[in-house]
Design a protein around this motif. Structure first.
Motif, PDB file in Angstrom:
ATOM      1  N   VAL A  59       0.871  -1.182   0.000  1.00  0.00           N
ATOM      2  CA  VAL A  59       0.000   0.000   0.000  1.00  0.00           C
ATOM      3  C   VAL A  59       0.903   1.225   0.000  1.00  0.00           C
ATOM      4  O   VAL A  59       2.059   1.141   0.422  1.00  0.00           O
ATOM      5  CB  VAL A  59      -0.929   0.035   1.249  1.00  0.00           C
ATOM      6  CG1 VAL A  59      -1.892  -1.131   1.227  1.00  0.00           C
ATOM      7  CG2 VAL A  59      -0.137   0.072   2.533  1.00  0.00           C
ATOM      8  N   PRO A  60       0.405   2.362  -0.479  1.00  0.00           N
ATOM      9  CA  PRO A  60       1.220   3.577  -0.418  1.00  0.00           C
ATOM     10  C   PRO A  60       1.614   3.856   1.032  1.00  0.00           C
ATOM     11  O   PRO A  60       0.776   3.740   1.924  1.00  0.00           O
ATOM     12  CB  PRO A  60       0.269   4.664  -0.951  1.00  0.00           C
ATOM     13  CG  PRO A  60      -0.779   3.928  -1.712  1.00  0.00           C
ATOM     14  CD  PRO A  60      -0.923   2.600  -1.059  1.00  0.00           C
ATOM     15  N   GLU A  62       2.808   6.063   4.206  1.00  0.00           N
ATOM     16  CA  GLU A  62       2.637   7.410   4.737  1.00  0.00           C
ATOM     17  C   GLU A  62       2.872   7.339   6.248  1.00  0.00           C
ATOM     18  O   GLU A  62       2.416   6.393   6.894  1.00  0.00           O
ATOM     19  CB  GLU A  62       1.210   7.890   4.441  1.00  0.00           C
ATOM     20  CG  GLU A  62       0.965   9.321   4.839  1.00  0.00           C
ATOM     21  CD  GLU A  62      -0.424   9.791   4.409  1.00  0.00           C
ATOM     22  OE1 GLU A  62      -1.049  10.535   5.174  1.00  0.00           O
ATOM     23  OE2 GLU A  62      -0.887   9.401   3.313  1.00  0.00           O
TER      24      GLU A  62
ATOM     25  N   TYR B  34       0.346   1.978  10.089  1.00  0.00           N
ATOM     26  CA  TYR B  34      -0.553   3.109   9.836  1.00  0.00           C
ATOM     27  C   TYR B  34      -0.967   3.151   8.365  1.00  0.00           C
ATOM     28  O   TYR B  34      -2.131   3.392   8.030  1.00  0.00           O
ATOM     29  CB  TYR B  34       0.151   4.407  10.244  1.00  0.00           C
ATOM     30  CG  TYR B  34      -0.587   5.658   9.835  1.00  0.00           C
ATOM     31  CD1 TYR B  34      -1.710   6.089  10.546  1.00  0.00           C
ATOM     32  CD2 TYR B  34      -0.166   6.412   8.742  1.00  0.00           C
ATOM     33  CE1 TYR B  34      -2.389   7.240  10.165  1.00  0.00           C
ATOM     34  CE2 TYR B  34      -0.845   7.566   8.362  1.00  0.00           C
ATOM     35  CZ  TYR B  34      -1.948   7.970   9.082  1.00  0.00           C
ATOM     36  OH  TYR B  34      -2.627   9.100   8.709  1.00  0.00           O
ATOM     37  N   SER B  35      -0.011   2.909   7.492  1.00  0.00           N
ATOM     38  CA  SER B  35      -0.310   2.996   6.063  1.00  0.00           C
ATOM     39  C   SER B  35      -1.357   1.974   5.655  1.00  0.00           C
ATOM     40  O   SER B  35      -2.253   2.270   4.849  1.00  0.00           O
ATOM     41  CB  SER B  35       0.968   2.787   5.246  1.00  0.00           C
ATOM     42  OG  SER B  35       1.886   3.820   5.524  1.00  0.00           O
ATOM     43  N   LEU B  36      -1.244   0.765   6.197  1.00  0.00           N
ATOM     44  CA  LEU B  36      -2.235  -0.268   5.868  1.00  0.00           C
ATOM     45  C   LEU B  36      -3.612   0.123   6.415  1.00  0.00           C
ATOM     46  O   LEU B  36      -4.630   0.020   5.715  1.00  0.00           O
ATOM     47  CB  LEU B  36      -1.795  -1.621   6.435  1.00  0.00           C
ATOM     48  CG  LEU B  36      -2.781  -2.769   6.230  1.00  0.00           C
ATOM     49  CD1 LEU B  36      -3.109  -2.973   4.752  1.00  0.00           C
ATOM     50  CD2 LEU B  36      -2.229  -4.065   6.830  1.00  0.00           C
ATOM     51  N   LEU B  38      -4.691   3.072   7.028  1.00  0.00           N
ATOM     52  CA  LEU B  38      -5.189   4.220   6.263  1.00  0.00           C
ATOM     53  C   LEU B  38      -5.731   3.779   4.911  1.00  0.00           C
ATOM     54  O   LEU B  38      -6.770   4.254   4.446  1.00  0.00           O
ATOM     55  CB  LEU B  38      -4.058   5.244   6.084  1.00  0.00           C
ATOM     56  CG  LEU B  38      -4.425   6.515   5.324  1.00  0.00           C
ATOM     57  CD1 LEU B  38      -5.504   7.298   6.064  1.00  0.00           C
ATOM     58  CD2 LEU B  38      -3.181   7.395   5.114  1.00  0.00           C
ATOM     59  N   HIS B  39      -5.033   2.845   4.290  1.00  0.00           N
ATOM     60  CA  HIS B  39      -5.480   2.369   2.974  1.00  0.00           C
ATOM     61  C   HIS B  39      -6.848   1.690   3.084  1.00  0.00           C
ATOM     62  O   HIS B  39      -7.682   1.818   2.194  1.00  0.00           O
ATOM     63  CB  HIS B  39      -4.454   1.398   2.406  1.00  0.00           C
ATOM     64  CG  HIS B  39      -4.720   1.023   0.978  1.00  0.00           C
ATOM     65  ND1 HIS B  39      -4.545   1.895  -0.069  1.00  0.00           N
ATOM     66  CD2 HIS B  39      -5.182  -0.130   0.425  1.00  0.00           C
ATOM     67  CE1 HIS B  39      -4.878   1.299  -1.210  1.00  0.00           C
ATOM     68  NE2 HIS B  39      -5.269   0.071  -0.932  1.00  0.00           N
TER      69      HIS B  39
END
Lengths: 264, 193
Positions: A59-60, A62, B34-36, B38-39
């Motif tokens: 996933v991107p 961040e 966090y990125s996962l 958030l996705h």
């Protein structure tokens, strides 16, 4: 309700969907039963789970806000402070993380049930931890308000007082069962916790015993997530490991129906 | 120069209630967690909540990880995914049956774009997993995307895609089995540990 037993071939075919959480509730229940008996499928599931962990990297990327790090570490530091205090008789069988949860649960009960909680509070002799508990208000708030949910655990007829504990659920698969009012068992017996799926099949969620003051606190972890279950029951089973399925009398339980429909 | 402690060593410290170990684990894994989240959730506040819960759970119950073995990073991502999907399903309830949807825009495989402070394991792995996903058919990637990142059941996918349930079941099965096969063939596990 009688359920058709899954053959190994069918279970093996449906295992990827089970690992992804993409089976319907009834099919998941059948799969859980098969997994309990089939070491090959358990190993297969473990490998599929590994793949699903890797999939989460794609996933991107961040970074979270810097403030999040501070909040997490502040909470951990507060909990570390609490758990350094000396063991107390009623708590000494619990690992330290469970003591922290128990302390949290104690404060929760205090808020919710007033006088009864005051009694528990006194008997647990955690007055010395009051300051630390205050520091943990954020912690308590998260278990309470963060789509948290709780239900009174009520005794079956003829088992004495009607409310013998409470079940607190967190989002996901973790909960805390606080028992106060189940009779101590004879040696060789244990209380066993069962989670009841929508189709009435039972999944064991662990065993426990109570101390002389009829109390116990344990973490309950649901295979899958809480949304897959409609209730929780407690039976008396042979110790120390309990039974694969309930065999003894049901002594207490609660419904998870409200949780299923969205909780608080 | 002192060697950086491994995840396993930090987990052992965590068992001894060393909260500095959690700080190091957070620095190492918070970004991918966090990125996962958030996705999946598309909401920064919700993703931060999930991240916080994942690390607090690691602190409170480190033995849950040790019991399961395997590298910590992918395990944390599994925990993260399950929590995020649970939250997504619960928060989506009011909107159903408007959901599930199968918007085309969701169905691409995103490129990993690691930042400078990202821990090396997830960068190397993201590339490998991305390549492995590229070997699947579009239809296979689609069901993995819908199940893994959107939390749809096979039945919901069949409804959303207008396909027979049996077709979806076959796609899910072959897609995940194939992905596992490719990753094993490529020796991806040696990058993890």
């Amino acid at each position: 309700m009688e359920r058709r037993q899954l053959t190994h071939e069918i279970a093996s075919e449906e295992l990827p969907a089970f690992a992804l959480g993409a089976l319907d509730a009834e099919d998941s229940a059948g799969m859980a039963e098969h997994l309990a008996e089939c070491p090959f499928c358990r190993e297969d599931l473990r490998q599929l789970d590994d793949v699903l962990g890797l999939l989460g990297t794609v996933v991107p990327q961040e970074a979270p806000s810097p403030g999040l790090r501070d909040r997490v570490l502040a909470r951990v530091a507060a909990e570390a402070g609490v758990t350094r205090t000396a063991d107390r008789p009623a708590l000494r069988l619990l690992p330290r993380w469970a003591q922290a949860v128990l302390a949290t649960a104690a404060a929760l009960v205090l808020v919710l049930t007033g006088a009864v909680a005051m009694l528990l509070y006194g008997q647990w002799q955690i007055r010395r931890e009051l300051d630390a508990l205050r520091a943990e208000q954020g912690e308590i708030a998260s278990i309470l308000a963060q789509p948290a949910w709780w239900a009174p655990v009520t005794a079956e007829a003829g088992q004495g007082q009607p409310v013998v504990g409470r079940l607190y659920l967190q989002e996901g698969d973790t909960g805390v069962l606080v028992i106060d009012g189940l009779a101590p068992l004879v040696p060789g017996q244990v209380y066993q916790v069962w989670l009841i799926r929508a189709d009435n099949t039972r999944v064991s969620a662990g065993v426990f015993t109570v101390d002389a003051s009829q109390r116990a606190t344990l973490i309950v972890t649901a295979p899958g997530t809480w949304t897959a279950y409609q209730g929780m029951g407690i039976t008396i089973e042979p110790g120390p490991a309990g039974s694969p399925g309930p065999t003894g009398p049901r002594v207490a339980g609660c419904s998870l129906a409200d949780w299923q429909s969205g909780g608080l | 120069m002192a060697r950086e402690p491994s995840d396993q060593e930090l987990m052992a410290s965590l068992q001894r209630r060393d909260h500095q170990a959690l700080a190091l684990l957070y620095d190492r894994h918070a970004r991918s967690v966090y990125s996962l989240a958030l996705h999946i959730l598309r909401d920064r506040a919700a993703a931060e909540d999930v991240t916080q819960e994942v690390f607090l759970q690691l602190w409170r119950e480190p033995q849950r990880y040790l019991e399961e073995r395997g590298p910590l990073g992918p395990w944390l991502l599994r925990v993260t995914r399950n929590r995020a999907i649970d939250l997504l399903r619960r928060s989506s309830r009011e909107r159903w049956p408007a959901r599930p949807d199968a918007r085309g825009a969701d169905l691409h495989v995103p490129d990993p774009s690691p930042g400078p402070d990202e821990h090396v394991w997830s960068v190397a792995l993201a590339t490998r997993v991305h390549e492995a996903l590229g070997e699947l058919s579009d239809a296979q990637r689609q069901v993995i995307e819908l199940a893994y990142f959107r939390g749809l059941t096979q039945r919901e996918m069949a409804d959303a895609l207008g396909l027979p349930l049996g077709t979806v079941k076959t796609r899910v099965r072959t897609a995940l089995r194939r992905l596992a096969e490719i990753l094993t063939r490529d020796g991806v596990w040696s990058d993890v540990s």
